[in-house]
Design a protein around this motif. Structure first.
Motif, PDB file in Angstrom:
ATOM      1  N   ASP A  61       0.863  -1.167   0.000  1.00 46.61           N
ATOM      2  CA  ASP A  61       0.000   0.000   0.000  1.00 46.61           C
ATOM      3  C   ASP A  61       0.905   1.224   0.000  1.00 46.61           C
ATOM      4  O   ASP A  61       2.117   1.117  -0.216  1.00 46.61           O
ATOM      5  CB  ASP A  61      -1.003  -0.023   1.162  1.00 46.61           C
ATOM      6  N   THR A  62       0.363   2.396   0.246  1.00 45.21           N
ATOM      7  CA  THR A  62       1.156   3.614   0.111  1.00 45.21           C
ATOM      8  C   THR A  62       2.195   3.788   1.219  1.00 45.21           C
ATOM      9  O   THR A  62       3.016   4.694   1.145  1.00 45.21           O
ATOM     10  CB  THR A  62       0.241   4.848   0.071  1.00 45.21           C
ATOM     11  N   GLY A  63       2.170   2.911   2.229  1.00 42.87           N
ATOM     12  CA  GLY A  63       3.183   2.982   3.283  1.00 42.87           C
ATOM     13  C   GLY A  63       4.568   2.590   2.792  1.00 42.87           C
ATOM     14  O   GLY A  63       5.571   2.975   3.381  1.00 42.87           O
ATOM     15  N   GLY A  64       4.639   1.807   1.715  1.00 42.12           N
ATOM     16  CA  GLY A  64       5.923   1.431   1.137  1.00 42.12           C
ATOM     17  C   GLY A  64       6.572   0.230   1.787  1.00 42.12           C
ATOM     18  O   GLY A  64       6.170  -0.225   2.860  1.00 42.12           O
ATOM     19  N   ILE A  65       7.594  -0.287   1.147  1.00 40.55           N
ATOM     20  CA  ILE A  65       8.235  -1.528   1.561  1.00 40.55           C
ATOM     21  C   ILE A  65       9.043  -1.371   2.846  1.00 40.55           C
ATOM     22  O   ILE A  65       9.270  -2.329   3.577  1.00 40.55           O
ATOM     23  CB  ILE A  65       9.138  -2.068   0.420  1.00 40.55           C
ATOM     24  N   ASN A  66       9.488  -0.159   3.145  1.00 33.65           N
ATOM     25  CA  ASN A  66      10.294   0.080   4.338  1.00 33.65           C
ATOM     26  C   ASN A  66       9.495   0.799   5.421  1.00 33.65           C
ATOM     27  O   ASN A  66      10.025   1.673   6.111  1.00 33.65           O
ATOM     28  CB  ASN A  66      11.544   0.899   3.985  1.00 33.65           C
ATOM     29  N   ASP A  67       8.236   0.413   5.595  1.00 32.06           N
ATOM     30  CA  ASP A  67       7.376   1.123   6.557  1.00 32.06           C
ATOM     31  C   ASP A  67       7.619   0.704   8.004  1.00 32.06           C
ATOM     32  O   ASP A  67       6.958   1.190   8.911  1.00 32.06           O
ATOM     33  CB  ASP A  67       5.902   0.931   6.211  1.00 32.06           C
ATOM     34  N   GLN A  68       8.576  -0.208   8.232  1.00 29.92           N
ATOM     35  CA  GLN A  68       8.856  -0.738   9.577  1.00 29.92           C
ATOM     36  C   GLN A  68       7.611  -1.418  10.165  1.00 29.92           C
ATOM     37  O   GLN A  68       7.493  -1.566  11.369  1.00 29.92           O
ATOM     38  CB  GLN A  68       9.312   0.372  10.543  1.00 29.92           C
ATOM     39  N   SER A  69       6.691  -1.826   9.308  1.00 30.09           N
ATOM     40  CA  SER A  69       5.410  -2.354   9.773  1.00 30.09           C
ATOM     41  C   SER A  69       4.973  -3.496   8.866  1.00 30.09           C
ATOM     42  O   SER A  69       5.791  -4.331   8.480  1.00 30.09           O
ATOM     43  CB  SER A  69       4.380  -1.214   9.825  1.00 30.09           C
ATOM     44  N   PHE A  70       3.677  -3.522   8.482  1.00 30.52           N
ATOM     45  CA  PHE A  70       3.151  -4.730   7.862  1.00 30.52           C
ATOM     46  C   PHE A  70       3.589  -4.932   6.412  1.00 30.52           C
ATOM     47  O   PHE A  70       3.713  -6.067   5.962  1.00 30.52           O
ATOM     48  CB  PHE A  70       1.629  -4.799   7.997  1.00 30.52           C
ATOM     49  N   ASN A  71       3.837  -3.865   5.656  1.00 31.77           N
ATOM     50  CA  ASN A  71       4.379  -4.065   4.307  1.00 31.77           C
ATOM     51  C   ASN A  71       5.748  -4.721   4.375  1.00 31.77           C
ATOM     52  O   ASN A  71       6.040  -5.673   3.635  1.00 31.77           O
ATOM     53  CB  ASN A  71       4.511  -2.717   3.582  1.00 31.77           C
ATOM     54  N   GLN A  72       6.579  -4.235   5.253  1.00 31.71           N
ATOM     55  CA  GLN A  72       7.924  -4.785   5.411  1.00 31.71           C
ATOM     56  C   GLN A  72       7.862  -6.227   5.899  1.00 31.71           C
ATOM     57  O   GLN A  72       8.602  -7.095   5.423  1.00 31.71           O
ATOM     58  CB  GLN A  72       8.731  -3.920   6.381  1.00 31.71           C
ATOM     59  N   SER A  73       6.964  -6.495   6.839  1.00 31.22           N
ATOM     60  CA  SER A  73       6.816  -7.855   7.350  1.00 31.22           C
ATOM     61  C   SER A  73       6.360  -8.811   6.252  1.00 31.22           C
ATOM     62  O   SER A  73       6.837  -9.945   6.159  1.00 31.22           O
ATOM     63  CB  SER A  73       5.815  -7.867   8.516  1.00 31.22           C
ATOM     64  N   ALA A  74       5.451  -8.356   5.392  1.00 31.66           N
ATOM     65  CA  ALA A  74       4.974  -9.203   4.295  1.00 31.66           C
ATOM     66  C   ALA A  74       6.120  -9.561   3.353  1.00 31.66           C
ATOM     67  O   ALA A  74       6.264 -10.714   2.928  1.00 31.66           O
ATOM     68  CB  ALA A  74       3.862  -8.487   3.532  1.00 31.66           C
ATOM     69  N   TRP A  75       6.955  -8.580   3.028  1.00 31.18           N
ATOM     70  CA  TRP A  75       8.082  -8.841   2.143  1.00 31.18           C
ATOM     71  C   TRP A  75       9.095  -9.769   2.798  1.00 31.18           C
ATOM     72  O   TRP A  75       9.678 -10.642   2.138  1.00 31.18           O
ATOM     73  CB  TRP A  75       8.733  -7.527   1.719  1.00 31.18           C
ATOM     74  N   GLU A  76       9.302  -9.628   4.095  1.00 30.48           N
ATOM     75  CA  GLU A  76      10.203 -10.540   4.800  1.00 30.48           C
ATOM     76  C   GLU A  76       9.677 -11.979   4.716  1.00 30.48           C
ATOM     77  O   GLU A  76      10.451 -12.934   4.571  1.00 30.48           O
ATOM     78  CB  GLU A  76      10.363 -10.097   6.247  1.00 30.48           C
ATOM     79  N   GLY A  77       8.352 -12.134   4.801  1.00 33.04           N
ATOM     80  CA  GLY A  77       7.774 -13.463   4.657  1.00 33.04           C
ATOM     81  C   GLY A  77       8.039 -14.052   3.285  1.00 33.04           C
ATOM     82  O   GLY A  77       8.351 -15.243   3.151  1.00 33.04           O
ATOM     83  N   LEU A  78       7.939 -13.232   2.242  1.00 32.20           N
ATOM     84  CA  LEU A  78       8.197 -13.722   0.887  1.00 32.20           C
ATOM     85  C   LEU A  78       9.671 -14.032   0.668  1.00 32.20           C
ATOM     86  O   LEU A  78      10.013 -15.000  -0.021  1.00 32.20           O
ATOM     87  CB  LEU A  78       7.726 -12.697  -0.145  1.00 32.20           C
TER      88      LEU A  78
END
Length: 363
Positions: A61-78
């Motif tokens: 979403d607009t928070g971006g990949i380095n949001d220190q939150s759920f976008n970043q966590s999702a990418w870490e899972g992948l």
């Protein structure tokens, strides 16, 4: 479904996807910290040996990949999925809501078998893309549809459960009798965080036989760190000594305010202690990365995941608080685990809305 349970009580190994206490998370050849910050694709192939033909991709979403939150966590899972299964993984950052459909189409054109939309803001875009591409499987974090298409999977979390836990911690730790909550954008989803937290605070207050006031304000953004900082700074100056944020990128400003005021702050989604080790009291873990990885594995193995919403909480070991608790007073962490056990066995049911919160307080 055979979603795997690999995290003990959501606490001991819960650090697996949130383990950033001393800096960046290393997840292989591609990390969230090194990801591109422009609206471009980041392609991560499988390993040279045992590479899978299955491809999974996500849009933020607009928070971006380095949001220190759920976008970043999702990418870490992948990226963990890539390391463990040799799956090709990919992402595109979305700078604005109008990017969602275009980004999903770009990833679909690149041959992805499973496409993730991270965040409820992507809900309409995922439906549109899924309707146009019935042969591609889609999944979305933090959204449940009234009528879920066969090629779409909703993934929800009982965020009120870890929020209740950290609310209990805040109630036990406050010295001023004033705590705060900073939200991103008001919605039914964020209500889970707010009212779960407020109920936990009040539960602790009743246990202690004292009154605790709760201040609540929204940044109306998940990416405005300056706004989050301004709100938190005002709360701290007004007497709050613990603030919980559920504000994505705006929450990094809340944490910065805690550092400057030398007050307590409670992180969200992943263990955010590394952002302010002396000030982060604990974090409400919502293990987005774990859910993304496990659901993706099910899809890769041919399981039917579409046409439904999967919900994760304490029972599924996908929420909780970090095991590290050095900033808490003696006994608070252990008592919080007892509260969590009461939630798991149904003795405590944290509220998710204003109405259920009022009923909880009345009882």
């Amino acid at each position: 479904m055979k979603i795997r349970k690999r995290i003990v009580f959501g606490l001991t190994a819960a650090m697996a996807l949130s383990l950033t206490a001393c800096g960046g998370v290393k997840t292989g050849s591609t990390t969230a910290e090194s990801a591109k910050t422009e609206n471009t694709e980041n392609t991560g192939g499988g390993t040279s040996e045992g590479k899978s033909s299955f491809s999974v991709a996500m849009i933020t979403d607009t928070g971006g990949i380095n949001d220190q939150s759920f976008n970043q966590s999702a990418w870490e899972g992948l990226t963990e999925l890539k390391e463990e299964k040799g799956v090709e993984v990919n992402y595109i950052e979305s700078k604005q809501a109008s990017d969602f459909v275009t980004n999903l189409e770009r990833l679909g054109d690149n041959g992805a078998n499973l496409l993730w939309g991270v965040g409820y803001a992507c809900a309409d875009a995922v439906l549109e893309a899924a309707d146009s591409n019935p042969d591609i499987q889609y999944a979305i974090i933090d959204n449940a549809y009234d009528d879920t298409p066969d090629n779409v999977t909703g993934v929800m979390f009982r965020a009120e459960e870890p929020s209740f836990m950290v609310g209990y911690v805040a109630g036990r730790m406050t010295e001023t009798g004033k705590v705060g909550f900073v939200g991103g954008i008001s919605s039914g989803l964020i209500d889970q965080f707010q009212y779960g937290y407020e109920a936990g605070v009040k539960y602790a207050a009743k246990e202690l036989g004292r009154d605790i006031d709760i201040s609540v304000q929204y940044a109306e953004s998940f990416s405005d760190a300056a706004k989050g900082k301004a709100i938190a700074t005002k709360m701290y100056s007004d007497g709050c000594d613990v603030i919980y944020h559920a504000a994505g990128g705006s929450g990094t400003g809340v944490i910065e305010a805690a550092k400057e005021a030398d007050k307590w702050v409670i992180g969200v989604d992943r263990d955010q202690a590394y952002l302010a080790p002396e000030n982060v009291l604990t974090s409400a873990l919502k293990l987005v990365g774990k859910a993304v990885k496990e659901v993706s594995i099910e899809a890769m193995e041919g399981e039917t995941i579409g046409g439904q919403t999967l919900t994760f909480g304490l029972k599924e070991d996908c929420v909780g608080i970090p095991e590290e608790h050095g900033n808490m007073a003696d006994g608070v962490y252990e008592d919080t685990l007892k509260v969590a056990e009461s939630i798991k066995n149904g003795e405590l049911v944290p509220p998710t809305t204003k109405e259920t919160y009022e009923a909880f307080i009345a009882e």
